[in-house]
Design a protein around this motif. Sequence first.
Motif, PDB file in Angstrom:
ATOM      1  N   ASN A  90       0.848  -1.195   0.000  1.00 48.72           N
ATOM      2  CA  ASN A  90       0.000   0.000   0.000  1.00 48.72           C
ATOM      3  C   ASN A  90       0.884   1.246   0.000  1.00 48.72           C
ATOM      4  O   ASN A  90       1.187   1.789   1.061  1.00 48.72           O
ATOM      5  CB  ASN A  90      -0.912  -0.020   1.224  1.00 48.72           C
ATOM      6  N   PRO A  91       1.291   1.711  -1.180  1.00 50.72           N
ATOM      7  CA  PRO A  91       2.185   2.868  -1.242  1.00 50.72           C
ATOM      8  C   PRO A  91       1.646   4.099  -0.515  1.00 50.72           C
ATOM      9  O   PRO A  91       2.393   4.790   0.186  1.00 50.72           O
ATOM     10  CB  PRO A  91       2.324   3.123  -2.741  1.00 50.72           C
ATOM     11  N   GLU A  92       0.358   4.390  -0.667  1.00 47.34           N
ATOM     12  CA  GLU A  92      -0.191   5.586  -0.038  1.00 47.34           C
ATOM     13  C   GLU A  92      -0.135   5.480   1.484  1.00 47.34           C
ATOM     14  O   GLU A  92       0.168   6.460   2.177  1.00 47.34           O
ATOM     15  CB  GLU A  92      -1.633   5.811  -0.493  1.00 47.34           C
ATOM     16  N   MET A  93      -0.407   4.288   2.022  1.00 46.79           N
ATOM     17  CA  MET A  93      -0.316   4.114   3.465  1.00 46.79           C
ATOM     18  C   MET A  93       1.132   4.237   3.934  1.00 46.79           C
ATOM     19  O   MET A  93       1.406   4.780   5.004  1.00 46.79           O
ATOM     20  CB  MET A  93      -0.904   2.768   3.886  1.00 46.79           C
ATOM     21  N   CYS A  94       2.046   3.739   3.128  1.00 48.06           N
ATOM     22  CA  CYS A  94       3.472   3.899   3.433  1.00 48.06           C
ATOM     23  C   CYS A  94       3.808   5.380   3.574  1.00 48.06           C
ATOM     24  O   CYS A  94       4.490   5.787   4.524  1.00 48.06           O
ATOM     25  CB  CYS A  94       4.315   3.252   2.350  1.00 48.06           C
ATOM     26  N   PHE A  95       3.317   6.207   2.654  1.00 47.26           N
ATOM     27  CA  PHE A  95       3.595   7.643   2.706  1.00 47.26           C
ATOM     28  C   PHE A  95       2.970   8.275   3.946  1.00 47.26           C
ATOM     29  O   PHE A  95       3.567   9.163   4.568  1.00 47.26           O
ATOM     30  CB  PHE A  95       3.067   8.325   1.447  1.00 47.26           C
ATOM     31  N   GLN A  96       1.778   7.824   4.319  1.00 46.00           N
ATOM     32  CA  GLN A  96       1.144   8.361   5.523  1.00 46.00           C
ATOM     33  C   GLN A  96       1.958   8.008   6.772  1.00 46.00           C
ATOM     34  O   GLN A  96       2.099   8.829   7.693  1.00 46.00           O
ATOM     35  CB  GLN A  96      -0.282   7.825   5.649  1.00 46.00           C
ATOM     36  N   MET A  97       2.491   6.806   6.802  1.00 44.14           N
ATOM     37  CA  MET A  97       3.312   6.387   7.937  1.00 44.14           C
ATOM     38  C   MET A  97       4.606   7.203   7.992  1.00 44.14           C
ATOM     39  O   MET A  97       5.045   7.623   9.073  1.00 44.14           O
ATOM     40  CB  MET A  97       3.604   4.889   7.834  1.00 44.14           C
ATOM     41  N   LEU A  98       5.192   7.461   6.831  1.00 50.87           N
ATOM     42  CA  LEU A  98       6.402   8.278   6.796  1.00 50.87           C
ATOM     43  C   LEU A  98       6.092   9.714   7.216  1.00 50.87           C
ATOM     44  O   LEU A  98       6.909  10.368   7.884  1.00 50.87           O
ATOM     45  CB  LEU A  98       7.024   8.244   5.400  1.00 50.87           C
ATOM     46  N   ASP A  99       4.920  10.211   6.833  1.00 49.77           N
ATOM     47  CA  ASP A  99       4.515  11.552   7.270  1.00 49.77           C
ATOM     48  C   ASP A  99       4.448  11.627   8.792  1.00 49.77           C
ATOM     49  O   ASP A  99       4.838  12.638   9.399  1.00 49.77           O
ATOM     50  CB  ASP A  99       3.144  11.915   6.682  1.00 49.77           C
ATOM     51  N   ALA A 100       3.948  10.559   9.416  1.00 45.44           N
ATOM     52  CA  ALA A 100       3.880  10.532  10.876  1.00 45.44           C
ATOM     53  C   ALA A 100       5.271  10.610  11.487  1.00 45.44           C
ATOM     54  O   ALA A 100       5.457  11.192  12.569  1.00 45.44           O
ATOM     55  CB  ALA A 100       3.156   9.264  11.341  1.00 45.44           C
ATOM     56  N   LEU A 101       6.246  10.048  10.792  1.00 43.72           N
ATOM     57  CA  LEU A 101       7.622  10.081  11.296  1.00 43.72           C
ATOM     58  C   LEU A 101       8.327  11.388  10.958  1.00 43.72           C
ATOM     59  O   LEU A 101       9.355  11.699  11.556  1.00 43.72           O
ATOM     60  CB  LEU A 101       8.410   8.905  10.707  1.00 43.72           C
ATOM     61  N   ARG A 102       7.786  12.134  10.022  1.00 44.53           N
ATOM     62  CA  ARG A 102       8.396  13.403   9.627  1.00 44.53           C
ATOM     63  C   ARG A 102       7.897  14.575  10.462  1.00 44.53           C
ATOM     64  O   ARG A 102       8.452  15.679  10.405  1.00 44.53           O
ATOM     65  CB  ARG A 102       8.141  13.675   8.145  1.00 44.53           C
ATOM     66  N   GLY A 103       6.832  14.383  11.230  1.00 41.22           N
ATOM     67  CA  GLY A 103       6.358  15.439  12.115  1.00 41.22           C
ATOM     68  C   GLY A 103       5.889  16.668  11.365  1.00 41.22           C
ATOM     69  O   GLY A 103       5.026  16.587  10.481  1.00 41.22           O
ATOM     70  N   PRO A 104       6.468  17.839  11.682  1.00 37.18           N
ATOM     71  CA  PRO A 104       5.989  19.087  11.065  1.00 37.18           C
ATOM     72  C   PRO A 104       6.438  19.291   9.620  1.00 37.18           C
ATOM     73  O   PRO A 104       6.136  20.318   9.024  1.00 37.18           O
ATOM     74  CB  PRO A 104       6.603  20.161  11.973  1.00 37.18           C
ATOM     75  N   ASP A 105       7.133  18.318   9.044  1.00 37.93           N
ATOM     76  CA  ASP A 105       7.660  18.467   7.681  1.00 37.93           C
ATOM     77  C   ASP A 105       7.196  17.297   6.819  1.00 37.93           C
ATOM     78  O   ASP A 105       7.952  16.361   6.558  1.00 37.93           O
ATOM     79  CB  ASP A 105       9.190  18.530   7.728  1.00 37.93           C
ATOM     80  N   PRO A 106       5.926  17.305   6.370  1.00 40.75           N
ATOM     81  CA  PRO A 106       5.390  16.162   5.613  1.00 40.75           C
ATOM     82  C   PRO A 106       6.092  15.981   4.275  1.00 40.75           C
ATOM     83  O   PRO A 106       6.792  16.862   3.780  1.00 40.75           O
ATOM     84  CB  PRO A 106       3.914  16.531   5.424  1.00 40.75           C
ATOM     85  N   MET A 107       5.885  14.812   3.688  1.00 39.77           N
ATOM     86  CA  MET A 107       6.517  14.481   2.422  1.00 39.77           C
ATOM     87  C   MET A 107       6.012  15.373   1.297  1.00 39.77           C
ATOM     88  O   MET A 107       4.845  15.737   1.253  1.00 39.77           O
ATOM     89  CB  MET A 107       6.252  13.014   2.065  1.00 39.77           C
ATOM     90  N   THR A 108       6.910  15.702   0.385  1.00 39.48           N
ATOM     91  CA  THR A 108       6.565  16.460  -0.810  1.00 39.48           C
ATOM     92  C   THR A 108       6.288  15.494  -1.957  1.00 39.48           C
ATOM     93  O   THR A 108       6.675  14.322  -1.908  1.00 39.48           O
ATOM     94  CB  THR A 108       7.717  17.392  -1.205  1.00 39.48           C
ATOM     95  N   PRO A 109       5.641  15.960  -3.023  1.00 42.74           N
ATOM     96  CA  PRO A 109       5.455  15.098  -4.206  1.00 42.74           C
ATOM     97  C   PRO A 109       6.784  14.594  -4.757  1.00 42.74           C
ATOM     98  O   PRO A 109       6.871  13.455  -5.230  1.00 42.74           O
ATOM     99  CB  PRO A 109       4.741  16.022  -5.195  1.00 42.74           C
ATOM    100  N   VAL A 110       7.820  15.410  -4.682  1.00 45.90           N
ATOM    101  CA  VAL A 110       9.138  14.983  -5.167  1.00 45.90           C
ATOM    102  C   VAL A 110       9.668  13.829  -4.327  1.00 45.90           C
ATOM    103  O   VAL A 110      10.211  12.855  -4.858  1.00 45.90           O
ATOM    104  CB  VAL A 110      10.133  16.168  -5.143  1.00 45.90           C
TER     105      VAL A 110
END
Length: 209
Positions: A90-110
Amino acid sequence: MGLFDGLLRQGARAATQQAMNTAVNNAVNTAMNNAGAAQQATGNYKAQAFTFASLPTDVATLTALPEASLDSPFKTAALTLVALMQYENNPEMCFQMLDALRGPDPMTPVAKSFIKERLSGKMYVVRSYFAGATQQNNYTPVQPYTVSIMENPYSYPEENWATMFVQSTGADSPRQIKLRKKPSTGQWFLNDIQCLSDIRMPAAADPWA
């Protein structure tokens, strides 16, 4: 003829310079790889191992783990690899989990495109960081899942920043995960994933194996 000879000499000089530049770059890369291997062999890395009975499949199960306190860069780096393991399903869920680990700096499209480029068809890269995964068994980890996170004397170049190292069984030198501390909470958040370069291909995919 004079003009033609001059062009030939210029071309020869350019080719010679290019060959010299290539040789220098190769020498530098070799030296860096050797230095990384030497540091590991001489014990300059201090490691912490983390074991997971099962891998989280969403943000809720990720943040329920004790490591989700994020009070050390070791914990955040370990959860980064755990979250990346979800990309295949689940790529999108992977990105959401990484966002949780990034805190105030969510993932960019790049950043998302970078992960997609690195892992599409190559999930073995992430699996290679877990215990039991080898080139011969197509980088299949043993369960429970265990991953080791390392630091060295250069892991903390400045206040509130850390570079952790992880060792793939398909690469010669450790690779990096960078983190940033939020002083107000004492938490370490993911900043940059630098451990997704390709490794030696699994035996099943190697025509010469």
